[in-house]
Design a protein around this motif. Sequence first.
Motif, short mmCIF file in Angstrom:
data_model
loop_
_atom_site.label_atom_id
_atom_site.label_comp_id
_atom_site.label_asym_id
_atom_site.label_seq_id
_atom_site.Cartn_x
_atom_site.Cartn_y
_atom_site.Cartn_z
N VAL A 145 0.83 -1.21 0.00
CA VAL A 145 0.00 0.00 0.00
C VAL A 145 0.86 1.26 0.00
N GLY A 146 2.12 1.13 0.40
CA GLY A 146 3.02 2.28 0.37
C GLY A 146 3.21 2.79 -1.05
N PHE A 147 3.28 1.87 -2.00
CA PHE A 147 3.39 2.27 -3.41
C PHE A 147 2.14 3.02 -3.86
N LEU A 148 0.98 2.54 -3.43
CA LEU A 148 -0.27 3.21 -3.80
C LEU A 148 -0.31 4.62 -3.22
N ASP A 149 0.16 4.79 -1.99
CA ASP A 149 0.18 6.12 -1.38
C ASP A 149 1.15 7.04 -2.11
N ASP A 150 2.30 6.50 -2.51
CA ASP A 150 3.28 7.32 -3.25
C ASP A 150 2.69 7.80 -4.57
N VAL A 151 2.01 6.91 -5.27
CA VAL A 151 1.39 7.29 -6.55
C VAL A 151 0.28 8.31 -6.32
N SER A 152 -0.48 8.14 -5.24
CA SER A 152 -1.54 9.10 -4.93
C SER A 152 -0.95 10.49 -4.70
#
Length: 224
Positions: A145-152
């Motif tokens: 989910v860290g990747f998803l937050d970075d993309v967000s």
Amino acid sequence: WDPSLICLEDGCGSYSGQTMGNLDPLSVPTANSFGKKHVEGCCWWGRGVFPRGSAGTCMIGKLNYYLGKPAFDNGRASARYKEVDLCKDPSSICRGHYADIDRNAEIRWLMGMLFWTAKVQAYNDDDWSYIEKLHEFVNGGMNDVGFLDDVSRIVTRGCHNQSKCGNAVSAAERQAKFFTIIDHFEKAHIASTSEKPTREPTPHPSKRPTSAPTSTPSSKPTFQ
């Protein structure tokens, strides 16, 4: 702006028919990448599936250049929407210009795809490459989910680093939607692999024997 605040003391004159809403006195403006804390001279708010990222003249101008009326006026074969000048009427991206609702929806998604390829897919800053991180995310089972937050953060704030850009906007909601989409993809894949054979078995042989049977045995019996 807070829609829950009372506006009676100010006369509720921000727009016609206003009954509620007012500027939040506790809200502190944050400077943009140019150091400005106001919207003076800002042409448009964003349009399409990434309204935050597509705000301003740059993204909308590119879409107009390649697909809108300027493309037609300059003889470019890419002028898919030759009647629409998106710079003069950027609201047509969401409001629509054509009677065909599918064609109107297409413009909104193209606006988003243009932003994604230019600002997200090509993102590479502080040794953080979107393409490289995407490969790591997929190879790791698509659970980070860290990747998803970075993309967000890249989409909403233009930066991946939390220490520089702050928290991702609507992180929990974006994560939930992502995993819902992945779940639908997995179910569709399972359904496609469990389908019936494309051809039913034939009820009888499709070809004649390759040779006629011999009238006598071709060799001695293998056992008595």
